[in-house]
Design a protein around this motif. Structure first.
Motif, short mmCIF file in Angstrom:
data_model
loop_
_atom_site.label_atom_id
_atom_site.label_comp_id
_atom_site.label_asym_id
_atom_site.label_seq_id
_atom_site.Cartn_x
_atom_site.Cartn_y
_atom_site.Cartn_z
N GLY A 112 -23.09 41.64 17.52
CA GLY A 112 -24.36 40.42 17.66
C GLY A 112 -24.74 40.13 15.99
O GLY A 112 -25.55 39.42 15.97
N VAL A 113 -23.96 40.75 15.06
CA VAL A 113 -24.14 40.21 13.60
C VAL A 113 -23.64 38.84 13.31
O VAL A 113 -22.37 38.56 13.66
CB VAL A 113 -23.51 41.47 12.72
CG1 VAL A 113 -23.74 40.91 11.25
CG2 VAL A 113 -24.23 42.54 13.01
N ILE A 169 -31.45 44.23 12.21
CA ILE A 169 -32.68 44.78 12.60
C ILE A 169 -32.40 45.66 13.88
O ILE A 169 -31.72 45.00 14.78
CB ILE A 169 -33.76 43.72 12.99
CG1 ILE A 169 -33.99 42.93 11.54
CG2 ILE A 169 -34.91 44.17 13.63
CD1 ILE A 169 -34.81 43.76 10.61
N VAL A 170 -33.02 46.73 14.07
CA VAL A 170 -32.98 47.39 15.02
C VAL A 170 -34.54 47.80 15.43
O VAL A 170 -34.87 48.49 14.53
CB VAL A 170 -32.15 48.64 14.97
CG1 VAL A 170 -32.24 49.48 16.35
CG2 VAL A 170 -30.66 48.44 14.85
N LYS A 171 -35.12 47.46 16.30
CA LYS A 171 -36.42 47.97 16.86
C LYS A 171 -36.70 48.43 18.08
O LYS A 171 -36.06 48.04 19.03
CB LYS A 171 -37.40 46.61 16.69
CG LYS A 171 -38.76 46.96 17.10
CD LYS A 171 -39.52 47.76 16.11
CE LYS A 171 -40.91 48.37 16.86
NZ LYS A 171 -41.57 49.35 16.11
N HIS A 201 -29.48 45.47 16.20
CA HIS A 201 -28.47 45.03 15.25
C HIS A 201 -28.43 43.43 15.20
O HIS A 201 -27.60 42.80 15.21
CB HIS A 201 -27.11 45.55 15.42
CG HIS A 201 -27.17 47.22 15.35
ND1 HIS A 201 -27.18 47.76 14.23
CD2 HIS A 201 -27.07 47.97 16.24
CE1 HIS A 201 -27.03 48.93 14.49
NE2 HIS A 201 -27.01 49.28 15.60
N VAL A 202 -29.76 43.00 14.98
CA VAL A 202 -30.08 41.41 15.02
C VAL A 202 -29.94 41.02 13.66
O VAL A 202 -30.72 41.50 12.79
CB VAL A 202 -31.22 40.92 15.75
CG1 VAL A 202 -31.58 39.54 15.32
CG2 VAL A 202 -31.03 41.38 17.00
N SER A 203 -28.69 40.09 13.31
CA SER A 203 -28.99 39.39 11.97
C SER A 203 -28.84 37.83 12.25
O SER A 203 -28.28 37.39 13.05
CB SER A 203 -27.58 39.95 11.32
OG SER A 203 -27.55 41.49 10.93
#
Lengths: 290, 256
Positions: A11-12, A29-31, A45-47
């Protein structure tokens, strides 16, 4: 012509990174939230990166973590892995360069239109005359001249949302972050407000990130559309919208527009179906438990 | 002028209220005169009206009115300042709120007026005993309604404040307080009612100045028209407070 970039499974979005000098960079980002059913990964793992002056729409089904992403970028949420940077500066908490427009009605009901719009200038310590002069320009920009002394209760939903946009613009942010700002409005108002937002964005050359679940709205407004997966929220695909600018709501009747909508719906259908099935399963379990 | 235009006019609600009051007074007068209501328990409204002049001239009503008004105003200002601050404190510190909110609610319904001997010992037979009794009685509703108002502030308004990087005090003054103001004022009005009841009650009990003492004196003299006329002055104090609080609320939050 529909141009599609397929991303790695993690997902990057590898196409842009902080090294590219993008104005806004969301890096890995991991939340996670703790829920009674156990930990829930909202963002995995959003970028992404938004270039200066670019209009990026983030689209995904309900529950995919769009609003979590909005709150992380806006600095309203902490306790996440990864980093958000504006230029070379890491964002910790609300940042002066980022202005936020919220989904819910967010005007202050006890303030007139001009007092609402002048609010960030008042906080900045500007004199009343100066801040009202400046606020009038932003009120004119959103097409509400003549309504300066009205209270939000005297305005329609669309007008109130324009006041909220003008208030955010008055703080002159480099990046405008909007979380489904037209969600509560009818379709016609939504299209016309979309025109207004586009016009403002072109005029101010503002970097804009729009969170939405409305495909037509995303295609009408954005340069690129980031499609998110349903739980955990990952970047599924980034679609570049190659429609001519300046755009208006007239674009919705074009053939290319229809192709983009169909393309994104193909990506989104699978996620929306998963989301719906997941909701049904949870409702079934909740019913059995009670 | 049409009926619709009359009912829409600004003066109509006031005229309707006064008219209703006049009708009620006339009905009571009639019921007493025909013997349905015992005139030794409830005096004729016309006698009460006649008693006003006597009470004003002979009973030093202006000074008594001023004293009761001053005591209630002081206690009212104290419950507003202390109540809002304590409400804010309990709103901010959740554990403190959980530990004490039930006690505060219980205190709101407790007959604190019975504690007047204790207050007499602490403050002596003075206006301060009366003010403090009014303060203690009127404080709980202000605290409870302040907590309720602050808690009910819509999350998005707080988020707007945070997105503009407001500091804690700025967030309270610019967002939380104005958002909670209508509910806080409900608490202040309730508190003022309790305060005024206790102020007049303690004046009555300890026989110390003000309208409460006058009511006590007149009742002991079995001057019923005078007693009711003095009660009308207590109502006037109450009306003054309501007009005053409404004016302040309009000033702080012009629209609702």
């Amino acid at each position: 012509m529909v141009s599609v970039t397929t991303l790695p499974k993690s997902g990057v979005a590898g196409a842009w990174s902080s090294a590219d000098g993008g104005t806004l960079v969301v890096d890995d980002i991991v939340k996670q939230f703790d829920t009674p059913e156990g930990p829930l990964v909202a963002l995995d793992h959003v970028s992404l990166s938004v270039r200066p002056g670019e209009f990026l729409a983030v689209i995904g089904p309900s529950g995919c973590g769009k609003s979590t992403l909005f709150n992380v970028i806006g600095g309203l949420l902490d306790g996440y892995q990864g980093a958000v940077t504006v230029g070379s500066e890491t964002v910790h908490g609300p940042h002066a360069a980022i202005g936020m427009v919220f989904q819910e009605e967010s005007t202050f009901p006890w303030r007139t239109v001009i007092e609402n719009v002048a609010f960030p200038l008042e906080i900045a310590g500007m004199s009343k005359k100066d801040r009202f002069d400046k606020a009038r320009k932003f009120i004119a920009l959103v097409g509400l001249t003549g309504f300066e002394k009205r209270y939000p209760a005297e305005l329609s939903g669309g007008m109130r949302q324009r006041v909220a946009i003008a208030r955010t613009l008055a703080s002159e942010p480099k990046i405008l972050l909007m979380d489904e700002p037209f969600a509560s409005l009818d379709e016609q108002t939504r299209l016309l407000l979309g025109d207004k937002v586009l016009q403002i964005q072109q005029e101010l050359k503002q970097t804009t990130l729009l969170i939405t679940h409305n495909i037509t709205e995303a295609v009408q407004l954005a340069d690129r559309i980031l499609v998110m997966t349903y739980r955990p929220g990952r970047v599924k695909r980034i679609v570049t919208i190659d429609l001519p600018r300046p755009r208006s709501s007239d674009v919705v009747s074009s053939e290319a527009f229809g192709r983009y909508v169909a393309q994104i719906w193909n990506d989104l259908r699978e996620e929306a179906t998963r989301g719906m099935q997941d909701e049904e399963t949870r409702a079934l379990h909740a019913g059995e438990a009670s | 002028m049409t009926v619709a235009a009359i009912t829409r006019s600004r003066a109509f609600p006031l005229a309707l209220g006064l008219g209703s009051l006049l009708v009620a007074v006339l009905v009571v007068e009639a019921l007493i005169r025909v013997g349905v209501i015992n005139r030794f328990i409830v005096p004729l409204p016309s006698q009460i009206v006649m008693a006003f002049e006597r009470v004003i001239v002979e009973e030093d009503i202006a000074d008594r009115f001023r004293l009761t008004f001053f005591e209630a105003l002081t206690a009212g200002a104290m419950i507003t300042v202390v109540g809002v601050l304590l409400g804010l404190l309990l709103f901010r510190i959740n554990i403190l709120r959980q530990a004490t909110e039930t006690w505060v609610a219980a205190m709101a319904s407790a007959p604190t007026v019975l504690m007047y001997p204790l207050f007499l010992v602490i403050f002596g037979r003075s206006a301060w005993t009366i003010i403090m009794m009014g303060f203690v009685a009127g404080l709980p509703p202000v605290i409870l309604k302040t907590i309720e108002g602050l808690s009910a502030t819509r999350r998005v308004l707080i988020d707007v404040g945070k997105s503009f990087k407001l500091t804690g005090p700025q967030l309270f003054i610019k967002v939380l307080f104005p958002a909670a103001l209508p509910t806080i004022f409900v608490g202040v009005r309730l508190g003022l009612i309790f305060t005024l009841i206790n102020v007049v009650g303690v004046e009555f009990l300890i026989n110390f100045g003000g309208l409460g003492q006058l009511i006590n004196d007149l009742a002991e003299r079995y001057d019923l028209p005078g007693t009711y006329a003095a009660i009308c002055f207590v109502i006037l104090v109450s009306v003054c407070f309501f007009v005053f609080t409404e004016w302040i609320e309009r000033w702080l939050r012009p629209v609702d």
